[in-house]
Design a protein around this motif. Structure first.
Motif, PDB file in Angstrom:
ATOM      1  N   TYR A 251       1.072   9.430   5.311  1.00 56.40           N
ATOM      2  CA  TYR A 251       2.265   8.696   4.915  1.00 56.40           C
ATOM      3  C   TYR A 251       2.972   9.400   3.763  1.00 56.40           C
ATOM      4  N   SER A 252       4.291   9.426   3.820  1.00 56.62           N
ATOM      5  CA  SER A 252       5.069  10.005   2.728  1.00 56.62           C
ATOM      6  C   SER A 252       5.124   9.023   1.560  1.00 56.62           C
ATOM      7  N   LYS A 253       5.448   9.556   0.394  1.00 54.10           N
ATOM      8  CA  LYS A 253       5.602   8.700  -0.785  1.00 54.10           C
ATOM      9  C   LYS A 253       6.709   7.687  -0.558  1.00 54.10           C
ATOM     10  N   GLN A 254       7.792   8.111   0.112  1.00 52.51           N
ATOM     11  CA  GLN A 254       8.916   7.213   0.376  1.00 52.51           C
ATOM     12  C   GLN A 254       8.493   6.055   1.275  1.00 52.51           C
ATOM     13  N   PHE A 255       7.682   6.366   2.293  1.00 52.27           N
ATOM     14  CA  PHE A 255       7.223   5.300   3.191  1.00 52.27           C
ATOM     15  C   PHE A 255       6.330   4.316   2.449  1.00 52.27           C
ATOM     16  N   ILE A 256       5.406   4.836   1.668  1.00 53.00           N
ATOM     17  CA  ILE A 256       4.493   3.974   0.918  1.00 53.00           C
ATOM     18  C   ILE A 256       5.268   3.049  -0.014  1.00 53.00           C
ATOM     19  N   GLU A 257       6.289   3.580  -0.665  1.00 55.65           N
ATOM     20  CA  GLU A 257       7.077   2.763  -1.585  1.00 55.65           C
ATOM     21  C   GLU A 257       7.855   1.673  -0.848  1.00 55.65           C
ATOM     22  N   SER A 258       8.202   1.924   0.421  1.00 54.41           N
ATOM     23  CA  SER A 258       8.995   0.949   1.190  1.00 54.41           C
ATOM     24  C   SER A 258       8.135  -0.107   1.874  1.00 54.41           C
ATOM     25  N   ALA A 259       6.841   0.144   1.992  1.00 56.55           N
ATOM     26  CA  ALA A 259       5.949  -0.816   2.651  1.00 56.55           C
ATOM     27  C   ALA A 259       5.859  -2.094   1.832  1.00 56.55           C
ATOM     28  N   LYS A 260       5.747  -3.217   2.518  1.00 58.63           N
ATOM     29  CA  LYS A 260       5.679  -4.501   1.830  1.00 58.63           C
ATOM     30  C   LYS A 260       4.250  -4.909   1.477  1.00 58.63           C
ATOM     31  N   LEU A 261       3.295  -4.362   2.207  1.00 54.17           N
ATOM     32  CA  LEU A 261       1.898  -4.628   1.889  1.00 54.17           C
ATOM     33  C   LEU A 261       1.070  -3.421   2.303  1.00 54.17           C
ATOM     34  N   LEU A 262       0.263  -2.931   1.377  1.00 56.59           N
ATOM     35  CA  LEU A 262      -0.608  -1.779   1.607  1.00 56.59           C
ATOM     36  C   LEU A 262      -2.050  -2.252   1.665  1.00 56.59           C
ATOM     37  N   HIS A 263      -2.789  -1.722   2.645  1.00 57.13           N
ATOM     38  CA  HIS A 263      -4.174  -2.161   2.836  1.00 57.13           C
ATOM     39  C   HIS A 263      -5.082  -0.934   2.920  1.00 57.13           C
ATOM     40  N   TRP A 264      -6.002  -0.826   1.953  1.00 59.72           N
ATOM     41  CA  TRP A 264      -6.949   0.289   1.941  1.00 59.72           C
ATOM     42  C   TRP A 264      -8.172  -0.067   2.789  1.00 59.72           C
ATOM     43  N   SER A 265      -7.942  -0.486   4.039  1.00 57.53           N
ATOM     44  CA  SER A 265      -9.057  -0.729   4.943  1.00 57.53           C
ATOM     45  C   SER A 265      -9.728   0.606   5.243  1.00 57.53           C
ATOM     46  N   GLY A 266     -11.044   0.618   5.245  1.00 54.80           N
ATOM     47  CA  GLY A 266     -11.785   1.865   5.387  1.00 54.80           C
ATOM     48  C   GLY A 266     -12.692   2.070   4.194  1.00 54.80           C
ATOM     49  N   ARG A 267     -13.381   3.167   4.140  1.00 56.35           N
ATOM     50  CA  ARG A 267     -14.411   3.391   3.117  1.00 56.35           C
ATOM     51  C   ARG A 267     -13.858   3.877   1.787  1.00 56.35           C
ATOM     52  N   PHE A 268     -12.654   4.465   1.760  1.00 56.04           N
ATOM     53  CA  PHE A 268     -12.118   5.045   0.528  1.00 56.04           C
ATOM     54  C   PHE A 268     -11.217   4.028  -0.178  1.00 56.04           C
ATOM     55  N   LYS A 269     -11.777   3.356  -1.166  1.00 62.50           N
ATOM     56  CA  LYS A 269     -11.044   2.321  -1.880  1.00 62.50           C
ATOM     57  C   LYS A 269     -10.285   2.930  -3.062  1.00 62.50           C
ATOM     58  N   PRO A 270      -9.189   2.320  -3.490  1.00 64.61           N
ATOM     59  CA  PRO A 270      -8.369   2.919  -4.552  1.00 64.61           C
ATOM     60  C   PRO A 270      -9.031   2.932  -5.922  1.00 64.61           C
TER      61      PRO A 270
END
Length: 307
Positions: A251-270
């Motif tokens: 995902y691009s930085k622009q896309f991430i900024e435009s998303a309304k909800l981000l989900h770190w599903s998977g093993r790599f948590k923020p």
């Protein structure tokens, strides 16, 4: 239920002065994620929000102190405790745990960040005969990511189960995601949805209901069985998934900024050593006043600074 009753229920649950109800649960591992998720919700809405927060009895005093010692003390919330093994069942036990609630309820996993107004999610379109609004696993921005490509219904649910050999469940249908959704609790209660899901959990103890996919779990399988064909598709920008599938991201930085909800599903948590777009999560993290929860990346930087 007649059409007039359906329309009345929809109008009441979506009225502009309604309080947004949010259910979120976490064990000790994800407690900092829960705090960040709650903070992100509050930062992006002017609507009244009430949080129903569930954690273990061991973590309850810790979380209460975290809330009371920070700006989160101003929010409206209830704290509840369950055994650790019961936390994964919270999403299907809302009508049992909170019998006073009807109408709509937003459920959020603890590893999300909300960048849109939660009111928009809370008031998402739900068809009158549907149990809620869910995003689909095989459509949306993550559908073409090879490392997280989601298979169809038959991979998440054991359709060879002796009680599931019904012609109305298609193994090639697109399954919905259960980490973020809006539930119509009134309909759940009328149709005894929680009891039906609990039934399938009991059935699983005798004969597995989960499919063969590596991420399949029994709670998700029970939801996919009971809610089959009766969910409205949620805007995929309200559930951008699989940020935790790897420590890199397409995902691009622009896309991430435009998303309304981000989900770190998977093993790599923020909050772990390496995770995609962790800097977005950092914006909403409120340091633990007790010092018990410390993001690994911050510990790494502190360690380097003292060398």
């Amino acid at each position: 239920m007649n059409r007039a009753a359906h329309m009345s229920m929809r109008n009441v649950s979506r009225r502009r002065d309604a309080t947004v109800r949010v259910l979120i649960a976490s064990d000790g591992f994800c407690l900092g994620g829960l705090v960040s998720a709650v903070n992100s919700v509050l930062q992006h809405t002017r609507h009244d929000v009430k949080f129903y927060i569930v954690t273990t009895a061991e973590e309850l005093p810790h979380l209460r102190k975290w809330i009371e010692a920070t700006k989160l003390h101003k929010m409206t919330y209830e704290l509840h405790a369950l055994p650790a093994l019961g936390l994964q069942h919270v999403k299907i036990r809302a009508t049992e745990l909170f019998p006073e609630l009807g109408g709509r309820l937003v459920y959020l996993d603890c590893d999300v960040i909300v960048q849109g107004d939660i009111w928009e999610l809370f008031s998402a379109n739900i068809r009158p005969n549907h149990y809620g609004a869910f995003s689909q696993n095989c459509v949306g921005p993550a559908a073409d990511m090879p490392q997280v490509r989601k298979p169809r219904y038959g991979a998440f649910v054991n359709l060879r189960h002796s009680d599931l050999r019904a012609p109305n469940m298609d193994k090639d249908d697109c399954p919905f995601a259960t980490g973020v959704f809006v539930a119509n609790l009134t309909l759940w209660r009328w149709h005894r949805v929680a009891e039906k899901m609990q039934h399938w959990l009991a059935v699983h103890r005798r004969e597995k209901i989960v499919g063969t996919h590596t991420t399949a779990d029994v709670v998700e399988a029970a939801m996919l069985i009971v809610l089959y064909g009766n969910v409205t598709v949620l805007d995929p920008m309200w559930h951008v998934q699989h940020l935790g599938a790897s420590y890199n991201s397409r995902y691009s930085k622009q896309f991430i900024e435009s998303a309304k909800l981000l989900h770190w599903s998977g093993r790599f948590k923020p909050w772990s050593h390496r995770a995609a777009h962790a800097q977005v999560w950092d914006r909403y993290y409120i340091p633990d006043p007790t010092g018990q929860f410390r993001p690994a990346r911050k510990r790494d930087r502190e360690g380097l600074a003292h060398r």
